[in-house]
Design a protein around this motif. Structure first.
Motif, PDB file in Angstrom:
ATOM      1  N   ALA A  95     -47.117  10.234-160.590  1.00 48.02           N
ATOM      2  CA  ALA A  95     -48.258  10.573-159.380  1.00 48.02           C
ATOM      3  C   ALA A  95     -47.487  11.786-158.519  1.00 48.02           C
ATOM      4  CB  ALA A  95     -47.807   8.937-158.762  1.00 48.02           C
ATOM      5  N   PRO A  96     -48.423  12.183-157.497  1.00 48.25           N
ATOM      6  CA  PRO A  96     -48.699  13.575-157.021  1.00 48.25           C
ATOM      7  C   PRO A  96     -46.991  13.532-156.618  1.00 48.25           C
ATOM      8  CG  PRO A  96     -50.386  12.108-156.703  1.00 48.25           C
ATOM      9  CD  PRO A  96     -49.333  11.541-157.576  1.00 48.25           C
ATOM     10  N   GLY A  97     -46.210  14.218-156.420  1.00 47.44           N
ATOM     11  CA  GLY A  97     -44.288  14.920-156.188  1.00 47.44           C
ATOM     12  C   GLY A  97     -43.519  14.050-156.825  1.00 47.44           C
ATOM     13  N   GLN A  98     -44.208  13.177-157.397  1.00 51.50           N
ATOM     14  CA  GLN A  98     -43.216  12.309-158.441  1.00 51.50           C
ATOM     15  C   GLN A  98     -42.730  13.212-159.287  1.00 51.50           C
ATOM     16  OE1 GLN A  98     -41.924   9.394-157.211  1.00 51.50           O
ATOM     17  NE2 GLN A  98     -43.094  10.205-154.766  1.00 51.50           N
ATOM     18  N   LYS A  99     -41.538  12.364-160.080  1.00 51.69           N
ATOM     19  CA  LYS A  99     -41.181  13.032-161.857  1.00 51.69           C
ATOM     20  C   LYS A  99     -41.774  12.065-162.479  1.00 51.69           C
ATOM     21  CE  LYS A  99     -37.086  12.722-162.981  1.00 51.69           C
ATOM     22  NZ  LYS A  99     -35.322  12.838-162.228  1.00 51.69           N
ATOM     23  N   ARG A 100     -41.707  12.424-163.724  1.00 57.01           N
ATOM     24  CA  ARG A 100     -43.019  11.648-164.586  1.00 57.01           C
ATOM     25  C   ARG A 100     -42.326  11.120-165.530  1.00 57.01           C
ATOM     26  NH1 ARG A 100     -43.707  15.820-169.215  1.00 57.01           N
ATOM     27  NH2 ARG A 100     -41.597  15.476-169.545  1.00 57.01           N
ATOM     28  N   GLU A 101     -42.923   9.758-165.653  1.00 59.93           N
ATOM     29  CA  GLU A 101     -42.070   8.450-165.780  1.00 59.93           C
ATOM     30  C   GLU A 101     -42.676   7.736-166.786  1.00 59.93           C
ATOM     31  OE1 GLU A 101     -41.418   4.135-163.975  1.00 59.93           O
ATOM     32  OE2 GLU A 101     -42.903   5.368-163.633  1.00 59.93           O
ATOM     33  N   GLY A 102     -41.335   7.592-168.109  1.00 61.47           N
ATOM     34  CA  GLY A 102     -42.036   7.041-168.738  1.00 61.47           C
ATOM     35  C   GLY A 102     -42.451   5.350-168.859  1.00 61.47           C
ATOM     36  N   VAL A 103     -43.841   5.196-169.926  1.00 52.59           N
ATOM     37  CA  VAL A 103     -43.794   3.603-169.133  1.00 52.59           C
ATOM     38  C   VAL A 103     -43.944   2.557-170.347  1.00 52.59           C
ATOM     39  CG1 VAL A 103     -46.351   2.092-168.453  1.00 52.59           C
ATOM     40  CG2 VAL A 103     -45.673   4.480-167.441  1.00 52.59           C
ATOM     41  N   ALA A 104     -44.395   2.896-171.339  1.00 56.14           N
ATOM     42  CA  ALA A 104     -44.108   2.710-172.584  1.00 56.14           C
ATOM     43  C   ALA A 104     -43.835   3.227-174.071  1.00 56.14           C
ATOM     44  CB  ALA A 104     -45.768   1.965-172.326  1.00 56.14           C
ATOM     45  N   PHE A 105     -43.354   2.566-174.909  1.00 63.34           N
ATOM     46  CA  PHE A 105     -43.081   3.359-176.268  1.00 63.34           C
ATOM     47  C   PHE A 105     -43.597   1.808-177.593  1.00 63.34           C
ATOM     48  CE2 PHE A 105     -41.105   5.815-179.562  1.00 63.34           C
ATOM     49  CZ  PHE A 105     -40.619   4.808-180.463  1.00 63.34           C
ATOM     50  N   ASP A 147     -44.293  -1.448-184.730  1.00 64.37           N
ATOM     51  CA  ASP A 147     -44.913  -1.862-183.520  1.00 64.37           C
ATOM     52  C   ASP A 147     -43.595  -2.639-182.501  1.00 64.37           C
ATOM     53  OD1 ASP A 147     -47.656  -3.390-185.096  1.00 64.37           O
ATOM     54  OD2 ASP A 147     -47.549  -1.658-183.735  1.00 64.37           O
ATOM     55  N   TRP A 148     -42.585  -2.019-183.086  1.00 64.39           N
ATOM     56  CA  TRP A 148     -41.482  -2.395-181.855  1.00 64.39           C
ATOM     57  C   TRP A 148     -42.436  -1.350-180.882  1.00 64.39           C
ATOM     58  CZ3 TRP A 148     -37.703   0.572-179.171  1.00 64.39           C
ATOM     59  CH2 TRP A 148     -37.024   0.454-178.034  1.00 64.39           C
ATOM     60  N   THR A 149     -41.853  -2.084-179.341  1.00 62.92           N
ATOM     61  CA  THR A 149     -41.757  -1.815-178.419  1.00 62.92           C
ATOM     62  C   THR A 149     -41.074  -1.512-177.268  1.00 62.92           C
ATOM     63  OG1 THR A 149     -42.584  -4.099-177.041  1.00 62.92           O
ATOM     64  CG2 THR A 149     -44.451  -2.346-178.219  1.00 62.92           C
ATOM     65  N   MET A 150     -41.223  -0.292-176.066  1.00 64.57           N
ATOM     66  CA  MET A 150     -40.184  -0.942-175.439  1.00 64.57           C
ATOM     67  C   MET A 150     -41.043  -0.115-174.048  1.00 64.57           C
ATOM     68  SD  MET A 150     -37.043   2.416-174.925  1.00 64.57           S
ATOM     69  CE  MET A 150     -37.508   3.333-175.583  1.00 64.57           C
ATOM     70  N   TYR A 151     -40.788  -0.814-172.401  1.00 64.54           N
ATOM     71  CA  TYR A 151     -41.124  -1.296-171.593  1.00 64.54           C
ATOM     72  C   TYR A 151     -39.757  -0.197-170.157  1.00 64.54           C
ATOM     73  CZ  TYR A 151     -44.963  -3.404-173.578  1.00 64.54           C
ATOM     74  OH  TYR A 151     -45.676  -3.680-174.883  1.00 64.54           O
ATOM     75  N   ALA A 152     -40.631   0.997-169.382  1.00 63.29           N
ATOM     76  CA  ALA A 152     -40.218   1.119-168.091  1.00 63.29           C
ATOM     77  C   ALA A 152     -39.548  -0.188-167.825  1.00 63.29           C
ATOM     78  CB  ALA A 152     -40.594   1.830-166.821  1.00 63.29           C
ATOM     79  N   SER A 153     -38.739  -1.212-166.504  1.00 63.84           N
ATOM     80  CA  SER A 153     -39.080  -1.913-166.423  1.00 63.84           C
ATOM     81  C   SER A 153     -39.801  -2.347-164.585  1.00 63.84           C
ATOM     82  CB  SER A 153     -37.166  -1.760-165.295  1.00 63.84           C
ATOM     83  OG  SER A 153     -37.364  -0.527-164.567  1.00 63.84           O
ATOM     84  N   ARG A 195     -38.975  12.337-182.215  1.00 64.35           N
ATOM     85  CA  ARG A 195     -38.634  11.407-183.569  1.00 64.35           C
ATOM     86  C   ARG A 195     -37.774  10.739-182.745  1.00 64.35           C
ATOM     87  NH1 ARG A 195     -35.046  16.468-185.454  1.00 64.35           N
ATOM     88  NH2 ARG A 195     -35.008  17.172-183.375  1.00 64.35           N
ATOM     89  N   LEU A 196     -37.459   9.882-181.808  1.00 62.05           N
ATOM     90  CA  LEU A 196     -36.334   8.995-180.975  1.00 62.05           C
ATOM     91  C   LEU A 196     -37.146   7.906-180.866  1.00 62.05           C
ATOM     92  CD1 LEU A 196     -33.904  11.235-179.593  1.00 62.05           C
ATOM     93  CD2 LEU A 196     -33.937  10.220-182.315  1.00 62.05           C
ATOM     94  N   ARG A 197     -37.347   6.717-180.898  1.00 63.20           N
ATOM     95  CA  ARG A 197     -37.319   6.328-179.733  1.00 63.20           C
ATOM     96  C   ARG A 197     -37.195   6.029-178.423  1.00 63.20           C
ATOM     97  NH1 ARG A 197     -35.574   0.180-183.344  1.00 63.20           N
ATOM     98  NH2 ARG A 197     -37.403   0.541-184.902  1.00 63.20           N
ATOM     99  N   SER A 198     -37.629   6.468-177.647  1.00 58.71           N
ATOM    100  CA  SER A 198     -37.855   7.097-176.471  1.00 58.71           C
ATOM    101  C   SER A 198     -38.666   7.306-175.029  1.00 58.71           C
ATOM    102  CB  SER A 198     -37.121   8.809-176.390  1.00 58.71           C
ATOM    103  OG  SER A 198     -37.004   8.775-175.333  1.00 58.71           O
TER     104      SER A 198
END
Length: 119
Positions: free
Chosen positions: A37-47, A52-58, A97-100
């Motif tokens: 978002a404008p003025g915000q840091k980049r945020e990881g949302v979903a991996f 098909d192993w998944t990971m999400y931001a809280s 190369r990582l789940r990240s």
């Protein structure tokens, strides 16, 4: 080199849904969605990985769902119960190369698609 092209962004009211798509020029095992978002840091949302192993931001867990179609080299993000704070440019990324959900691990990025949620 992998080219990534996002689509599906738009403007919706709070509580609505959007589905983002990312078309990749080739297969990569680990892919993710990020937002900024404008003025915000980049945020990881979903991996999602090749199995098909998944990971999400809280902040999005339980509302967003990531999936992929390996036959089409496509990545998707289904976003439900959208909130104004979800407003951001959304980016598809690949090459880690990582789940990240740390963007520093990703080598390939799309140009982004804008999501705007109004209250």
């Amino acid at each position: 080199q992998v080219q990534l092209v996002e689509s599906g962004g738009g403007s919706v009211q709070a509580g609505g849904s959007l589905r983002l798509s990312c078309a990749a020029s080739g297969y990569t095992p680990n892919m993710a969605w990020f937002r900024q978002a404008p003025g915000q840091k980049r945020e990881g949302v979903a991996f999602i990985d090749k199995n098909d192993w998944t990971m999400y931001a809280s902040s999005v867990k339980g509302r967003f769902s990531v999936s992929r179609d390996n036959a089409k080299n496509a990545l998707y993000l289904q976003m439900n119960s959208l909130k104004p704070e979800d407003t951001a440019m959304y980016y598809c990324a690949a090459g880690s190369r990582l789940r990240s959900l740390d963007g520093r691990w990703y080598n390939y990025w799309g140009q982004g698609t804008q999501v705007t949620v109004s209250s």
